[in-house]
Design an enzyme around this catalytic site. Sequence first.
Site, PDB file in Angstrom:
ATOM      1  CB  CYS A 255      -0.874  -0.004   1.245  1.00  0.00           C
ATOM      2  SG  CYS A 255       0.116   0.064   2.736  1.00  0.00           S
TER       3      CYS A 255
ATOM      4  CG  HIS B 225       3.739  -6.655  10.978  1.00  0.00           C
ATOM      5  ND1 HIS B 225       2.604  -6.107  11.506  1.00  0.00           N
ATOM      6  CD2 HIS B 225       4.669  -6.569  11.949  1.00  0.00           C
ATOM      7  CE1 HIS B 225       2.845  -5.707  12.738  1.00  0.00           C
ATOM      8  NE2 HIS B 225       4.089  -5.976  13.026  1.00  0.00           N
TER       9      HIS B 225
ATOM     10  CG  HIS C 100       2.470  -0.465  12.377  1.00  0.00           C
ATOM     11  ND1 HIS C 100       1.472  -0.858  11.546  1.00  0.00           N
ATOM     12  CD2 HIS C 100       3.394  -1.455  12.362  1.00  0.00           C
ATOM     13  CE1 HIS C 100       1.782  -2.042  11.044  1.00  0.00           C
ATOM     14  NE2 HIS C 100       2.938  -2.415  11.510  1.00  0.00           N
TER      15      HIS C 100
ATOM     16  CD  GLU D 145      -3.353   2.016  12.966  1.00  0.00           C
ATOM     17  OE1 GLU D 145      -3.082   1.163  12.096  1.00  0.00           O
ATOM     18  OE2 GLU D 145      -4.403   2.669  12.970  1.00  0.00           O
TER      19      GLU D 145
ATOM     20  CB  CYS E 192      -6.358   2.520   5.442  1.00  0.00           C
ATOM     21  SG  CYS E 192      -5.429   2.619   3.956  1.00  0.00           S
TER      22      CYS E 192
ATOM     23  CB  SER F  63       0.995  -8.829   8.008  1.00  0.00           C
ATOM     24  OG  SER F  63       0.019  -8.111   7.295  1.00  0.00           O
TER      25      SER F  63
ATOM     26  CG  ASN G  96      -2.541  -5.755   5.813  1.00  0.00           C
ATOM     27  OD1 ASN G  96      -2.581  -6.275   4.715  1.00  0.00           O
ATOM     28  ND2 ASN G  96      -1.416  -5.290   6.328  1.00  0.00           N
TER      29      ASN G  96
HETATM   30  S1  SF4 Z   1      -2.990   2.980   6.836  1.00  0.00           S
HETATM   31 FE1  SF4 Z   1      -1.835   1.096   6.808  1.00  0.00          FE
HETATM   32  S2  SF4 Z   1      -2.745  -0.050   5.096  1.00  0.00           S
HETATM   33 FE2  SF4 Z   1      -3.353   2.084   4.823  1.00  0.00          FE
HETATM   34  S3  SF4 Z   1      -1.833   3.032   3.470  1.00  0.00           S
HETATM   35 FE3  SF4 Z   1      -1.206   3.370   5.600  1.00  0.00          FE
HETATM   36  S4  SF4 Z   1       0.197   1.699   6.100  1.00  0.00           S
HETATM   37 FE4  SF4 Z   1      -0.990   1.104   4.297  1.00  0.00          FE
END
Ligand code: SF4
Length: 281
Positions: free
Chosen positions: A12, A43, A75, A127, A191, A219, A221
């Site tokens: 991302c 991660h 994070h 985070e 996000c 990770s 996600n």
């Molecule tokens: S919030 Fe997390 S998933 Fe979204 S762009 Fe940022 S690092 Fe990537």
Amino acid sequence: MRIKLAKTAGFCMGVQRAIDMALRTAETTTDGKPIHTCGPLIHNPQAVAELESKGIRSIADWRPVAEGTMIIRAHGMPIEEIGEMRARGLTIVDATCPHVVSSQNRIKRASEEGYFVVIVGDPRHPEILSLQSFAPGNHQVISSVEEVALLPEVPKAIVIAQTTFHEKQYDLIAKAVSERISDCRIVQSICKATSNRQAEVERLASEVDVMVVVGGRDSANTRRLAEIAEARGVRTIHIETADELDPSFFRGAETAGVTAGASTPAWITRSVIERLETFSS
Ligand code: SF4
């Protein structure tokens, strides 16, 4: 076996940005002093090993570090710890994802305006540790509808989620909080990189016989993507590298779906696809 690769698979914006910042730091640091990240920058163990080969070392605890550069990962980190690092003379490269920074700012502002802060997420996730530090003594972390009953009696609250939290689950929790606290502001902090990925894996899982989710086991996600695919009832495997693929898992499957977490390098996903292409149904 046909392979369908999710369009949203892979890095991302926040992860790409953090890696670019780290690599730039390694290139421009010429004083020989160490470059550290407090915990893995992302991660994904393979990507972390790659960074280590360029002199960017991940450490579990920054406190013994006396000099050099500390890269704050996507994070984020607790604000007071960053302050302590600065006070010690460490050079800070802040790679906190802009989406996480936005959540931090929302929490800080709301807390200063007298809102109690309900943070929805995994209490051990970095985070969340970072977000909590922006409303010291004025927040609670919850991760289920059941935990809403444990919230204190407060006149007003904001609800905000970990950026990678499950969207539908968050909606349920936020609704339950708003039924409990009348002056309740719900922040849409998940996000888009996460929600788009989750929506796509849900669609893809209904079109294939097996799902392969590629990414670090730590990770959040990536794990969530595997959970979503499994919840759709499709045979799902979560792997970190192509070496973990076992042909017997794919026996009888005509189509395999592949997706990857936001911290999975493209070269790992590519090697998984190359390996899958050698399997017949
Ligand atoms: S919030 Fe997390 S998933 Fe979204 S762009 Fe940022 S690092 Fe990537």
